[in-house]
Design an enzyme around this catalytic site. Structure first.
Site, PDB file in Angstrom:
ATOM      1  N   ASP A 189       0.855  -1.180   0.000  1.00 13.35           N
ATOM      2  CA  ASP A 189       0.000   0.000   0.000  1.00 13.35           C
ATOM      3  C   ASP A 189       0.893   1.233   0.000  1.00 13.35           C
ATOM      4  O   ASP A 189       1.765   1.375   0.846  1.00 13.35           O
ATOM      5  CB  ASP A 189      -0.913   0.015   1.230  1.00 13.35           C
ATOM      6  CG  ASP A 189      -1.818   1.229   1.251  1.00 13.35           C
ATOM      7  OD1 ASP A 189      -2.702   1.321   0.391  1.00 13.35           O
ATOM      8  OD2 ASP A 189      -1.638   2.099   2.140  1.00 13.35           O
ATOM      9  N   GLU A 274      -1.956  -1.596  -5.840  1.00 12.34           N
ATOM     10  CA  GLU A 274      -3.230  -1.007  -6.233  1.00 12.34           C
ATOM     11  C   GLU A 274      -3.045  -0.157  -7.476  1.00 12.34           C
ATOM     12  O   GLU A 274      -2.021   0.518  -7.641  1.00 12.34           O
ATOM     13  CB  GLU A 274      -3.782  -0.152  -5.089  1.00 12.34           C
ATOM     14  CG  GLU A 274      -5.193   0.344  -5.309  1.00 12.34           C
ATOM     15  CD  GLU A 274      -5.730   1.085  -4.102  1.00 12.34           C
ATOM     16  OE1 GLU A 274      -6.914   1.462  -4.131  1.00 12.34           O
ATOM     17  OE2 GLU A 274      -4.974   1.291  -3.137  1.00 12.34           O
ATOM     18  N   CYS A 327     -12.621  -4.470   6.607  1.00  9.96           N
ATOM     19  CA  CYS A 327     -11.966  -5.106   7.759  1.00  9.96           C
ATOM     20  C   CYS A 327     -11.305  -6.399   7.299  1.00  9.96           C
ATOM     21  O   CYS A 327     -11.960  -7.280   6.740  1.00  9.96           O
ATOM     22  CB  CYS A 327     -12.983  -5.392   8.857  1.00  9.96           C
ATOM     23  SG  CYS A 327     -12.281  -6.289  10.277  1.00  9.96           S
ATOM     24  N   CYS A 330     -12.956  -9.559   9.670  1.00 11.46           N
ATOM     25  CA  CYS A 330     -14.307 -10.098   9.500  1.00 11.46           C
ATOM     26  C   CYS A 330     -14.896  -9.813   8.121  1.00 11.46           C
ATOM     27  O   CYS A 330     -15.924 -10.385   7.762  1.00 11.46           O
ATOM     28  CB  CYS A 330     -15.234  -9.546  10.588  1.00 11.46           C
ATOM     29  SG  CYS A 330     -15.567  -7.776  10.439  1.00 11.46           S
ATOM     30  N   CYS A 346     -13.082  -1.878  14.216  1.00  9.98           N
ATOM     31  CA  CYS A 346     -14.221  -2.513  13.551  1.00  9.98           C
ATOM     32  C   CYS A 346     -15.258  -2.952  14.585  1.00  9.98           C
ATOM     33  O   CYS A 346     -14.967  -3.063  15.790  1.00  9.98           O
ATOM     34  CB  CYS A 346     -13.727  -3.705  12.735  1.00  9.98           C
ATOM     35  SG  CYS A 346     -15.052  -4.584  11.851  1.00  9.98           S
ATOM     36  N   CYS A 348     -16.280  -5.768  14.973  1.00 17.85           N
ATOM     37  CA  CYS A 348     -15.887  -7.057  15.538  1.00 17.85           C
ATOM     38  C   CYS A 348     -14.862  -6.908  16.657  1.00 17.85           C
ATOM     39  O   CYS A 348     -14.457  -7.904  17.262  1.00 17.85           O
ATOM     40  CB  CYS A 348     -15.336  -7.976  14.443  1.00 17.85           C
ATOM     41  SG  CYS A 348     -13.767  -7.427  13.733  1.00 17.85           S
ATOM     42  N   ASP A 355      -3.189   1.805   7.055  1.00 25.04           N
ATOM     43  CA  ASP A 355      -2.325   1.400   5.943  1.00 25.04           C
ATOM     44  C   ASP A 355      -2.008  -0.089   5.985  1.00 25.04           C
ATOM     45  O   ASP A 355      -1.983  -0.759   4.945  1.00 25.04           O
ATOM     46  CB  ASP A 355      -1.033   2.217   5.974  1.00 25.04           C
ATOM     47  CG  ASP A 355      -1.294   3.705   5.777  1.00 25.04           C
ATOM     48  OD1 ASP A 355      -2.288   4.039   5.109  1.00 25.04           O
ATOM     49  OD2 ASP A 355      -0.516   4.530   6.290  1.00 25.04           O
TER      50      ASP A 355
END
Length: 398
Positions: A189, A274, A327, A330, A346, A348, A355
């Protein structure tokens, strides 16, 4: 699959004599003139719904040399002029193949000064390179040795805006071989606070090369702005001073990116990145300077060609894949994720570094593409097509 040694360009700096510099400057000007004349002729033919190819422009070059106005074209080596016509043919081939825009005319001030020689126009023996129309070899600084017994197939001489002279030798490098295969995959990333964040959790600091010389660059640019516009010697000196600072920044940036890309390609079998639209990002006036200094597009290019050299794989994930909002534990998707949010929790209960989480999601997406055997978003050389990674994430497998 490779069928022979990889051809690689070795670039060196050299210091020409006054006579060599004058000859090369004339050659640069003739190359630019021939390219522009041929482009104008092909554009006029295009307006008449006709097509001219390399053979027709080559015949035109012979006729141009016989005219009184363009007789000076015969004073330089003919090989760089023919190569300029071949480059124009390649530009039109890319245009008709929808891989590039329509070719543009070369500018005396803005275009790159270069001339390409093939084997019939240079002599390379015992580390001494002599070009056509020259009686003495170039004084090359051999900063690194070329491959043993290498015989260049193409030599390109160029001069940058800072006034530095370079020669590039294209030759086969038998030392570039596929590396032993591994089972390691890494998600990468890119960012501004940290240049790279890996799915392993490692963060690589952004050196911000431009910022280190920003004060010096601003001082030189102000001095240039005070000079009277025109062809004065003082303005030329001020312009070269600015160009030297830019060259210093660019050299440091490329050196850092080369080291990073080589390390990542050697350590990992599959690299997942990406597909970013850098061209659109630099339109943001608040981020344009930082995005340009990070040179994400150049880093991607290095990863791609080095991976091809060493038998690695680069997977490019769709730019709309929500790697930061998803996430990695999950699979739930957050509605919003502003840029100022660097960590989040999150539902969860998992606490994410923005990052690192994005890099992990990129790795997972790349593995899914690799396992399924689907294609990814096409590379820049192959426009169009559909991405294998959907904009809305599907339900993740446990």
């Amino acid at each position: 699959m490779k069928t022979g040694p990889v051809k690689r360009a070795y670039r060196y700096r050299f210091y020409p004599t006054d006579a060599q510099a004058a000859e090369l400057s004339r050659t640069f000007g003739c190359v630019r003139k021939v390219y522009n004349l041929a482009l104008a002729a092909r554009s006029e033919a295009w307006a008449r719904q006709e097509r001219l190819h390399y053979g027709a422009t080559s015949a035109m070059l012979t006729a141009w040399k016989k005219t009184e106005e363009l007789a000076y074209l015969g004073e330089v080596s003919s090989v760089p002029l023919q190569q300029a016509l071949r480059h124009l043919q390649a530009a039109f081939t890319n245009f008709f193949g929808k891989r590039a825009k329509y070719p543009r005319f070369k500018s005396r001030k803005k275009s790159r000064k270069s001339a390409e020689y093939i084997t019939s126009a240079f002599r390379y023996r015992d580390g001494r390179l002599t070009l056509a129309k020259m009686s003495e070899p170039l004084a090359i600084v051999w900063s690194r040795p070329p491959p043993e017994g290498a015989q260049p197939s193409t030599v390109t001489v160029s001069q940058d805006s800072a006034g530095r002279w370079f020669v590039s030798l294209l030759c086969a490098d038998p030392d570039i071989m596929p590396l032993p295969a591994t089972d390691t995959t890494v998600g990468i990333d890119v960012g501004l606070d940290h240049l790279l964040t890996l799915s392993t959790g490692e963060k690589i600091t952004n050196p911000r090369h431009e910022r280190r010389d920003r004060a010096r660059l601003a001082h030189a640019q102000r001095a240039l702005a005070r000079k009277a516009k025109g062809h004065g010697a003082n303005r030329a000196k001020a312009r070269r001073r600015v160009a030297r600072i830019h060259a210093r920044i660019g050299d440091r940036r490329r050196d850092h990116l080369h080291k990073l890309s080589t390390r990542l390609v050697c350590e990992n079998q599959t690299l997942v990145i990406e597909d970013l639209s850098v061209r659109n990002m630099v339109r943001n006036r608040s981020l344009a300077r930082a995005v340009s200094d990070a040179a994400w597009a150049e880093f991607r290019s290095m990863l791609e060609y080095k991976a091809a050299w060493y038998g690695r794989e680069v997977i490019v994930v769709d730019r709309f894949f929500p790697s930061s909002k998803l996430c990695s534990a999950c699979g739930s998707l957050q509605a919003e994720m502003p840029l100022n949010v660097r960590s989040w929790t999150c539902d969860c209960g998992t606490v994410h570094d923005r990052d690192v989480n994005a890099a992990i999601n990129l790795k997972a997406a790349g593995l899914a593409v690799s396992v399924c055997g689907a294609g990814v978003r096409p590379q820049r050389s192959t426009p169009g097509g559909q991405s294998a990674v959907k904009q809305k994430p599907s339900q993740r497998e446990p």
